[in-house]
Design a protein around this motif. Sequence first.
Motif, PDB file in Angstrom:
ATOM      1  N   ASN A  58      51.593  -3.411 -42.872  1.00 39.41           N
ATOM      2  CA  ASN A  58      51.108  -4.759 -42.592  1.00 39.41           C
ATOM      3  C   ASN A  58      50.359  -4.807 -41.272  1.00 39.41           C
ATOM      4  N   PHE A  59      50.964  -4.268 -40.221  1.00 40.72           N
ATOM      5  CA  PHE A  59      50.337  -4.307 -38.900  1.00 40.72           C
ATOM      6  C   PHE A  59      49.027  -3.512 -38.872  1.00 40.72           C
ATOM      7  N   ILE A  60      49.060  -2.291 -39.414  1.00 41.05           N
ATOM      8  CA  ILE A  60      47.856  -1.447 -39.395  1.00 41.05           C
ATOM      9  C   ILE A  60      46.776  -2.052 -40.288  1.00 41.05           C
ATOM     10  N   GLY A  61      47.160  -2.557 -41.457  1.00 40.90           N
ATOM     11  CA  GLY A  61      46.197  -3.161 -42.361  1.00 40.90           C
ATOM     12  C   GLY A  61      45.517  -4.371 -41.746  1.00 40.90           C
ATOM     13  N   ASN A  62      46.288  -5.224 -41.074  1.00 35.99           N
ATOM     14  CA  ASN A  62      45.694  -6.385 -40.416  1.00 35.99           C
ATOM     15  C   ASN A  62      44.722  -5.966 -39.326  1.00 35.99           C
ATOM     16  N   ALA A  63      45.090  -4.932 -38.561  1.00 31.38           N
ATOM     17  CA  ALA A  63      44.181  -4.455 -37.517  1.00 31.38           C
ATOM     18  C   ALA A  63      42.881  -3.955 -38.121  1.00 31.38           C
ATOM     19  N   ALA A  64      42.982  -3.230 -39.224  1.00 29.84           N
ATOM     20  CA  ALA A  64      41.771  -2.707 -39.870  1.00 29.84           C
ATOM     21  C   ALA A  64      40.888  -3.830 -40.394  1.00 29.84           C
ATOM     22  N   LYS A  65      41.502  -4.910 -40.889  1.00 28.25           N
ATOM     23  CA  LYS A  65      40.736  -5.991 -41.492  1.00 28.25           C
ATOM     24  C   LYS A  65      40.162  -6.970 -40.474  1.00 28.25           C
ATOM     25  N   TYR A  66      40.889  -7.219 -39.373  1.00 31.01           N
ATOM     26  CA  TYR A  66      40.526  -8.322 -38.496  1.00 31.01           C
ATOM     27  C   TYR A  66      40.101  -7.910 -37.093  1.00 31.01           C
ATOM     28  N   ALA A  67      40.136  -6.629 -36.762  1.00 28.56           N
ATOM     29  CA  ALA A  67      39.785  -6.200 -35.406  1.00 28.56           C
ATOM     30  C   ALA A  67      38.322  -5.791 -35.283  1.00 28.56           C
ATOM     31  N   GLY A  68      37.513  -6.090 -36.284  1.00 24.43           N
ATOM     32  CA  GLY A  68      36.100  -5.776 -36.216  1.00 24.43           C
ATOM     33  C   GLY A  68      35.765  -4.493 -36.941  1.00 24.43           C
ATOM     34  N   PRO A  69      34.479  -4.207 -37.105  1.00 28.62           N
ATOM     35  CA  PRO A  69      34.064  -2.990 -37.826  1.00 28.62           C
ATOM     36  C   PRO A  69      34.474  -1.735 -37.075  1.00 28.62           C
ATOM     37  N   ALA A  70      34.836  -0.699 -37.847  1.00 25.97           N
ATOM     38  CA  ALA A  70      35.237   0.591 -37.276  1.00 25.97           C
ATOM     39  C   ALA A  70      36.305   0.406 -36.202  1.00 25.97           C
ATOM     40  N   ALA A  71      37.313  -0.353 -36.525  1.00 24.21           N
ATOM     41  CA  ALA A  71      38.376  -0.651 -35.552  1.00 24.21           C
ATOM     42  C   ALA A  71      39.071   0.629 -35.098  1.00 24.21           C
ATOM     43  N   ASP A 107      45.029  -2.862 -31.168  1.00 25.54           N
ATOM     44  CA  ASP A 107      43.624  -2.819 -31.561  1.00 25.54           C
ATOM     45  C   ASP A 107      42.759  -3.326 -30.407  1.00 25.54           C
ATOM     46  N   ARG A 108      41.457  -3.169 -30.563  1.00 27.40           N
ATOM     47  CA  ARG A 108      40.507  -3.589 -29.534  1.00 27.40           C
ATOM     48  C   ARG A 108      39.615  -4.706 -30.051  1.00 27.40           C
ATOM     49  N   GLY A 109      40.166  -5.513 -30.923  1.00 26.99           N
ATOM     50  CA  GLY A 109      39.401  -6.576 -31.560  1.00 26.99           C
ATOM     51  C   GLY A 109      39.250  -7.808 -30.695  1.00 26.99           C
ATOM     52  N   PRO A 110      38.921  -8.944 -31.318  1.00 30.74           N
ATOM     53  CA  PRO A 110      38.647 -10.172 -30.566  1.00 30.74           C
ATOM     54  C   PRO A 110      39.871 -10.809 -29.937  1.00 30.74           C
ATOM     55  N   GLY A 111      41.057 -10.392 -30.328  1.00 31.82           N
ATOM     56  CA  GLY A 111      42.269 -10.955 -29.738  1.00 31.82           C
ATOM     57  C   GLY A 111      42.625 -12.313 -30.311  1.00 31.82           C
ATOM     58  N   LEU A 112      43.718 -12.884 -29.804  1.00 32.11           N
ATOM     59  CA  LEU A 112      44.244 -14.148 -30.308  1.00 32.11           C
ATOM     60  C   LEU A 112      44.597 -15.057 -29.139  1.00 32.11           C
ATOM     61  N   ASP A 113      44.298 -16.344 -29.292  1.00 34.09           N
ATOM     62  CA  ASP A 113      44.726 -17.280 -28.261  1.00 34.09           C
ATOM     63  C   ASP A 113      46.168 -17.701 -28.518  1.00 34.09           C
ATOM     64  N   ALA A 114      46.720 -18.505 -27.624  1.00 34.81           N
ATOM     65  CA  ALA A 114      48.139 -18.878 -27.710  1.00 34.81           C
ATOM     66  C   ALA A 114      48.454 -19.630 -28.999  1.00 34.81           C
ATOM     67  N   ALA A 115      47.548 -20.511 -29.421  1.00 32.81           N
ATOM     68  CA  ALA A 115      47.793 -21.293 -30.640  1.00 32.81           C
ATOM     69  C   ALA A 115      47.845 -20.389 -31.863  1.00 32.81           C
ATOM     70  N   ALA A 116      46.939 -19.417 -31.936  1.00 33.39           N
ATOM     71  CA  ALA A 116      46.934 -18.495 -33.072  1.00 33.39           C
ATOM     72  C   ALA A 116      48.190 -17.637 -33.080  1.00 33.39           C
ATOM     73  N   GLN A 117      48.633 -17.195 -31.911  1.00 37.33           N
ATOM     74  CA  GLN A 117      49.840 -16.377 -31.836  1.00 37.33           C
ATOM     75  C   GLN A 117      51.063 -17.154 -32.308  1.00 37.33           C
ATOM     76  N   ALA A 118      51.117 -18.446 -31.955  1.00 34.31           N
ATOM     77  CA  ALA A 118      52.279 -19.267 -32.325  1.00 34.31           C
ATOM     78  C   ALA A 118      52.363 -19.474 -33.832  1.00 34.31           C
ATOM     79  N   ALA A 119      51.246 -19.311 -34.554  1.00 29.10           N
ATOM     80  CA  ALA A 119      51.230 -19.556 -35.997  1.00 29.10           C
ATOM     81  C   ALA A 119      51.458 -18.302 -36.823  1.00 29.10           C
TER      82      ALA A 119
END
Length: 248
Positions: free
Chosen positions: A138-151, A172-184
């Motif tokens: 789950n964690f690795i798959g999400n990073a691959a999907k949401y951390a940008g191309p060639a994560a 990952d080195r993707g766009p990151g998450l703000d506090a509201a996104a982390q809480a959800a």
Amino acid sequence: NANYIRARLEKKELLDELDSFAHTVAHDLNNPLATLNGRLYLIEQAIGQGDEQLLRKHVHEANLSATRLATIINELLLLAGVRRQRIMPEEIAMAPVVAEAVGQLGELLTRTGATVQLPATWPTAFGYGPWLVHVWANFIGNAAKYAGPAAQITLGGELRPDGRHTRFWVQDRGPGLDAAAQAALFVPFTRISTIRANGHGLGLSIVRRIAEKLDGRVGVDSQPGRGARFWFELPTTRPTPPPPVLFR
């Protein structure tokens, strides 16, 4: 007595979860099912028309919807197993567990161009291998999907300062998450019908349930523009299983 009270509380929690989960899963299943039905209809109309490119497009979209349906069904089966299955935590050889998770993600990693960097060694922890495969996937798959191309995804583990837990993480080195996104993200099942993290689906709520069942916890450290580190902790000694609960 204490066991009776605990049984009643767990029964109420189960009923609340089932009610919320039913609404959410019905919605999640309906979308890919509608897409699948629509694409199959278009495939039927396109057969014999000579437009192979269009036909391939419809087949591809139908396959994606079927895969999404299978994922949701597998999540349901896993959730049922986590709730009812009584397991004995054991010392985990984490390398083969991670290797199995990465192997399950082969097509996704190839399609997204994501790379996974592994540590030379893994610290000790107690858990249950089949469930941990799902957590890592789950964690690795999400990073691959949401951390940008060639994560670029880095895995690791370290003993916590208290010496009683080990933290494992996916960076990952993707766009990151703000506090509201982390809480959800890691919301209890009783809230998933009203609070949903965009794109992450039910998986992170199941990950939370797994970690809690293994006497651990989960979380994420992130800032916008600085990537994200999803982590879970496991005990360094074998947890004492709770006594069985009989619902009445």
